[in-house]
Write an enzyme that holds these catalytic residues in place. Structure first.
Site, PDB file in Angstrom:
ATOM      1  N   GLU A  55      49.351  30.968  45.128  1.00 26.77           N
ATOM      2  CA  GLU A  55      48.484  29.831  44.827  1.00 26.77           C
ATOM      3  C   GLU A  55      49.265  28.524  44.765  1.00 26.77           C
ATOM      4  O   GLU A  55      49.154  27.751  43.817  1.00 26.77           O
ATOM      5  CB  GLU A  55      47.726  30.076  43.515  1.00 26.77           C
ATOM      6  CG  GLU A  55      46.849  31.315  43.561  1.00 26.77           C
ATOM      7  CD  GLU A  55      46.049  31.587  42.286  1.00 26.77           C
ATOM      8  OE1 GLU A  55      46.475  31.137  41.217  1.00 26.77           O
ATOM      9  OE2 GLU A  55      45.015  32.256  42.398  1.00 26.77           O
ATOM     10  N   ASP A 113      41.518  40.002  40.523  1.00 25.08           N
ATOM     11  CA  ASP A 113      41.762  38.942  39.556  1.00 25.08           C
ATOM     12  C   ASP A 113      40.826  39.006  38.360  1.00 25.08           C
ATOM     13  O   ASP A 113      39.889  38.226  38.279  1.00 25.08           O
ATOM     14  CB  ASP A 113      41.594  37.584  40.275  1.00 25.08           C
ATOM     15  CG  ASP A 113      42.191  36.453  39.478  1.00 25.08           C
ATOM     16  OD1 ASP A 113      42.831  36.733  38.458  1.00 25.08           O
ATOM     17  OD2 ASP A 113      42.027  35.298  39.889  1.00 25.08           O
ATOM     18  N   GLU A 120      38.085  34.256  31.498  1.00 22.79           N
ATOM     19  CA  GLU A 120      37.872  33.444  32.704  1.00 22.79           C
ATOM     20  C   GLU A 120      36.659  33.898  33.512  1.00 22.79           C
ATOM     21  O   GLU A 120      35.799  33.100  33.853  1.00 22.79           O
ATOM     22  CB  GLU A 120      39.130  33.488  33.577  1.00 22.79           C
ATOM     23  CG  GLU A 120      38.952  32.759  34.891  1.00 22.79           C
ATOM     24  CD  GLU A 120      40.214  32.754  35.744  1.00 22.79           C
ATOM     25  OE1 GLU A 120      41.251  33.258  35.287  1.00 22.79           O
ATOM     26  OE2 GLU A 120      40.146  32.238  36.871  1.00 22.79           O
TER      27      GLU A 120
HETATM   28  O1  GCW Z   1      42.766  33.783  38.705  1.00 22.43           O
HETATM   29  C1  GCW Z   1      43.707  32.887  38.820  1.00 22.43           C
HETATM   30  C2  GCW Z   1      43.280  31.791  37.922  1.00 22.43           C
HETATM   31  C3  GCW Z   1      44.339  30.749  37.904  1.00 22.43           C
HETATM   32  C4  GCW Z   1      45.619  31.410  37.399  1.00 22.43           C
HETATM   33  C5  GCW Z   1      45.959  32.578  38.316  1.00 22.43           C
HETATM   34  C6  GCW Z   1      47.174  33.364  37.869  1.00 22.43           C
HETATM   35  C7  GCW Z   1      47.404  30.479  36.147  1.00 22.43           C
HETATM   36  O2  GCW Z   1      42.046  31.288  38.369  1.00 22.43           O
HETATM   37  O3  GCW Z   1      43.922  29.729  37.051  1.00 22.43           O
HETATM   38  O4  GCW Z   1      46.678  30.507  37.333  1.00 22.43           O
HETATM   39  O5  GCW Z   1      44.899  33.452  38.352  1.00 22.43           O
HETATM   40  O6  GCW Z   1      47.000  34.394  37.264  1.00 22.43           O
HETATM   41  O7  GCW Z   1      48.274  32.946  38.144  1.00 22.43           O
END
Ligand code: GCW
Length: 661
Positions: free
Chosen positions: A269, A348, A376
Site C-alpha cells: 500500500e 483484510d 474497521e
Molecule cells: O486494511 C488496511 C487498512 C489500512 C491499514 C492496512 C494495514 C495501516 O485499511 O488502513 O494501514 O490495512 O494493515 O497495513
C-alpha cells in the site's frame, strides 16, 4: 484546558463485600524496590481497598491477613500461582511480571465474586509475545481509529500524563507485554521517533511501560536511510545502508536501553521496501535483524504484502494469494530474531475469512498472529460486534501442519516448532474518548484480546463474563443478558452485512455502511464477481488456486462446494443463486433471509440494552444507546441495499414476499 476525565474500564473497582481485616505485605526473594513490584503492590492496595474496604498497613496485628509474595523459580517465566487461605494470600511467581499478573488475577477474581481468601489459580502465558499495535499518527489522528484522537500524540508532540499511566495499568492487567506506539504506515514526524527530536520523551514513555512489564516497540520506515540519512538508497544489501542502520540502531539503544524492536510494513500500500531494489522480504528483515541482534532486539515483519493495483480480470489473479506467494518460498530463510506477523485471514480483517494459509504453512519461521480489535470492517465501534469468538475460531483452526500440535494457537505460541518467539498482536481500538473505545461495549474486545493472548484456552463466554463483572458488576440476570448480547453480536453483524464469506461490499474509503460494488481497488470490476446467475470468487484449483495453498485436508475441503464450510462458501466458490444450501434454501433466499434476520436481530440487541437501563451507569447507558440507534440505521441500509442489488441482478423474488426496495 480542562483536563479530560476518563473511565477506568475493567479496573473500575466496585465494592464487593465489606472485609473486616487489614493486610500486611511480606515479600521474599524479590527486591521490594523494583519498579514492577512496587506498581504491583500499589495496584493490590488500591483494588483491595475499593472492593473490600480493607487497607494495607505496616502494623503487625494478630488478626491481620498476610499477602505473601514469594519468588519461585520453578514456575514458568511470567507465570504465577495464587492461593488464598484463612490467613491471607500466597502469591508465588518466577519474576516481577508474574507478581504483577498475579496481583491482577487476585483482583479479577475478587471482582468476579470470590473473597480474597478464596482466590486460586496457577497460570502462565500461552504466548511469549502479547502485543498491541497502535495505528496512531503523530498529528494526533488514528488510522482506522473510532474512539477520538490519539492519547499519545498531540500536534507532533508526545503526551505523557496520568492517562498514559492508566493505559499502561490496563494493558498490564490483561497481560500485554509489548506495545508498538506508532502506525505501521510511518508518515510525517513519526520517522523522527528514532532521532534526538523525540528520544527523551520516548524514554519517559518506555520507563512508564517498563514499570508495568511492557516493552516499547516502534514501527519503522524502511526508507529511513533516505529520509533521515540523506542516502540515495535504502537497498538492504547496500553497505552504506547497512552501516547507516548500525549507527542508528546503536544510537537508539544508547538512548532507549529497554527498547523491544521494530515492526515493519514494507512493499505494501505504497510503503517502501526491499522489492524496490529487487531484494526479497527476507533480505530486508534479516538485514535489520542482524543489526539489532547484539542489543537483544527483534524485527517483526508484516506479511500484509500485496499489490493493490493488481488487474484481476484473468481468473488466476487473486489478492488472497499474495501473502503465501510472497512468503512461503522463503520459509527458513528468516533469522531467528525475525517474526513474521500474519493477519488472521488472507485478505483484510473481514467479518469472516478463512484462516491465512501462511499460519502453519510456514514451518521454519517465527510467526505471530495479527488481529484487529479496532472495528474497521466490523462496525466502527458503532455496531456491537464482540470479536472474541472470531479470534477463538482462528486459534482453534487445525492447519494440519503437524499431527497433534497443528492449531494456530499451537503454531503462534511456539509449541508446534519449538520456537521461542511468537504470539499475538492486535490493532488496538483505543483513542482519547472518555471511555477509551468509543462504544463502551467495544472495551470487551480490548479486554478479551489481552486475556486470550495470555490464555488461549479461555472461552469467549468466560471472557465476556469476566469483563462484564469487572466493568459493570451486574446482577446475574442482567449479566446474562449482556453476555448473550455480546455472544450473538458477531453473527448478527455478519448476517446484515456480508454473509457466506463474501466480504467487503462496504464503502470504499471509510469502510462503514453498504456499497455492494465498493472496493477501493475496484478498477478492474467488482471483486465479488456477481452477475445475473451467481456470486462468489472461484478460488478452487479451477479458479485462482488459492484453496491449494492449504495442507491437503483443508485444500480438499475448501475446493469442493459440498464440503466447504457454508459460512465461507462464497469466499471459495462462484455459486449460482439457485444453489441449494444445507438448510434446503436457495442461495438467493438465504441472502434475503440473512439480511432480514440480521436487521431484526440487531433490533433485538438494542431492545436488550434497554432492559439494562436501571443497572448501567447513566452516561455509559446513553452512549451505548446512541450507538444502537446508529447501528439500526446501518443494519436497515445494509438489508435494503444488498437485497435490492441481488434482486435486480437475479430477478428472483423473495419467497416470503417481503418488501425489497
Ligand atoms: O486494511 C488496511 C487498512 C489500512 C491499514 C492496512 C494495514 C495501516 O485499511 O488502513 O494501514 O490495512 O494493515 O497495513
Amino acid at each position: 484546558m480542562e483536563p479530560k476525565k476518563w473511565t477506568q474500564l475493567w479496573l473500575d473497582y466496585h465494592k464487593m463485600y465489606e472485609g473486616q481485616k487489614s493486610w500486611i505485605i511480606a515479600v521474599t526473594g524479590f527486591d521490594k524496590e523494583n519498579k514492577v513490584l512496587r506498581n504491583a503492590l500499589s495496584e493490590f492496595e488500591k483494588g483491595i481497598l475499593a472492593m473490600t474496604l480493607e487497607t494495607v498497613t505496616e502494623e503487625v496485628s494478630a488478626d491481620a491477613l498476610t499477602f505473601t509474595i514469594s519468588q519461585n523459580r520453578t514456575l514458568p517465566i511470567e507465570g504465577y500461582r495464587i492461593d488464598g487461605s484463612h490467613d491471607g494470600i500466597l502469591l508465588e511467581a518466577f519474576d516481577e511480571k508474574g507478581v504483577l499478573y498475579g496481583v491482577f488475577a487476585i483482583l479479577r477474581q475478587i471482582a468476579c465474586g470470590k473473597r480474597a481468601t478464596e482466590v486460586e489459580e496457577n497460570a502462565a502465558p500461552t504466548n511469549p509475545l502479547r502485543m498491541m499495535n497502535h495505528w496512531d499518527n503523530m498529528d494526533g489522528s488514528i488510522e482506522r481509529g473510532y474512539s477520538g484522537e490519539s492519547f499519545f500524540y498531540v500536534n507532533e508532540e508526545i503526551v505523557i500524563d496520568d492517562r498514559t499511566r492508566d493505559y499502561a495499568r490496563f494493558m498490564a492487567s490483561i497481560g500485554i507485554n509489548g506495545i508498538v506506539i506508532n502506525n505501521v504506515n510511518v508518515k510525517g514526524a513519526a520517522s523522527y521517533l528514532i532521532t534526538d527530536r523525540y528520544f527523551d520523551k520516548v524514554k519517559e514513555l518506555s520507563d512508564i511501560f517498563e514499570g508495568y512489564g511492557i516493552k516499547l516497540y516502534m514501527s519503522l520506515n524502511f526508507a529511513s536511510p533516505i529520509e533521515l540519512g540523506g542516502l540515495d538508497t535504502c537497498d538492504p544489501l547496500d553497505k552504506d545502508v547497512i552501516s547507516w542502520w548500525e549507527d542508528k540502531i546503536k544510537e537508539v539503544y544508547d538512548r532507549l536501553p529497554g527498547f523491544g524492536g521494530f515492526l515493519v510494513k514494507a512493499d505494501s500500500e505504497g510503503r517502501p521496501g526491499p522489492f524496490t531494489y529487487g531484494r526479497t522480504q527476507a533480505d530486508g528483515a534479516n538485514m535489520l535483524a542482524d543489526v539489532i541482534k547484539p542489543y537483544g532486539g527483534i524485527i517483526i515483519w508484516r506479511c500484509f504484502v500485496y499489490n493493490c493495483t493488481q488487474d484481476w480480470r484473468d481468473t488466476k489473479t487473486d489478492r488472497a494469494r499474495a501473502g503465501y506467494d510472497y512468503f512461503k518460498d522463503l520459509d527458513g530463510a528468516y533469522h531467528d530474531n525475525v517474526i513474521l506477523q500474519i493477519k488472521n485471514g488472507p485478505m483484510d480483517f473481514q467479518i469472516r475469512e478463512p484462516v491465512s494459509p501462511l499460519l502453519g504453512g510456514l514451518m521454519h519461521t517465527n510467526q505471530m498472529l495479527e488481529v484487529q480489535v479496532a472495528q474497521e470492517y466490523t462496525g466502527h465501534q458503532i455496531d456491537l460486534c464482540y470479536l472474541i469468538p472470531m479470534y477463538k475460531e482462528v486459534l482453534d483452526f487445525h492447519t494440519h501442519c503437524n499431527r497433534g500440535k497443528d492449531t494456530v494457537a499451537d503454531v503462534v505460541s511456539g509449541r508446534t516448532m519449538g520456537n521461542k518467539l511468537g504470539g499475538m498482536a492486535a490493532v488496538i481500538n483505543t483513542g482519547n474518548d472518555e471511555n477509551w473505545t468509543g462504544n463502551d461495549l467495544a472495551a470487551a474486545n480490548l479486554y478479551g484480546f489481552g486475556r486470550l493472548s495470555f490464555n488461549t484456552r479461555l472461552t469467549s463466554e468466560e471472557i465476556a463474563k469476566e469483563w462484564i463483572a469487572q466493568t459493570f458488576n451486574l446482577p446475574e440476570k442482567e449479566s446474562d443478558i449482556l453476555c448473550s448480547m455480546l455472544l450473538r453480536s458477531r453473527e448478527i453483524y455478519e448476517k446484515y452485512t456480508s454473509p457466506l464469506g463474501i466480504g467487503w461490499m462496504v464503502t470504499p474509503m471509510g469502510h462503514y455502511g453498504p456499497s455492494v460494488d465498493g472496493y477501493e481497488y475496484s478498477r478492474w470490476g467488482t471483486y465479488h464477481r456477481a452477475d445475473h446467475l451467481g456470486i462468489g470468487v472461484d478460488r478452487t484449483d479451477k479458479g485462482t488456486g488459492y484453496a491449494q495453498q492449504y495442507y491437503e485436508e483443508n485444500a480438499k475441503m475448501y475446493n469442493d462446494p459440498n464440503t466447504c464450510p457454508e459460512e465461507l462458501l462464497l469466499f471459495f466458490h462462484h455459486i449460482p443463486y439457485t444453489w441449494k444450501l444445507k438448510t434446503g434454501k436457495t442461495l438467493m433466499q438465504h441472502i434475503y433471509d440473512s439480511h432480514f434476520e440480521g436487521e431484526e436481530e440487531a433490533r433485538g440487541l438494542a431492545a436488550d440494552w434497554d432492559k439494562l437501563k436501571e443497572v448501567i451507569p447513566a452516561e455509559s447507558f446513553d452512549r451505548v444507546k446512541k450507538r444502537f440507534d446508529l447501528q439500526l440505521d446501518n443494519a436497515r441500509e445494509w438489508r435494503d441495499q444488498v437485497n435490492s442489488y441481488f434482486y435486480r441482478k437475479s430477478m428472483i423474488p423473495d419467497e416470503k414476499g417481503r418488501t425489497i426496495y
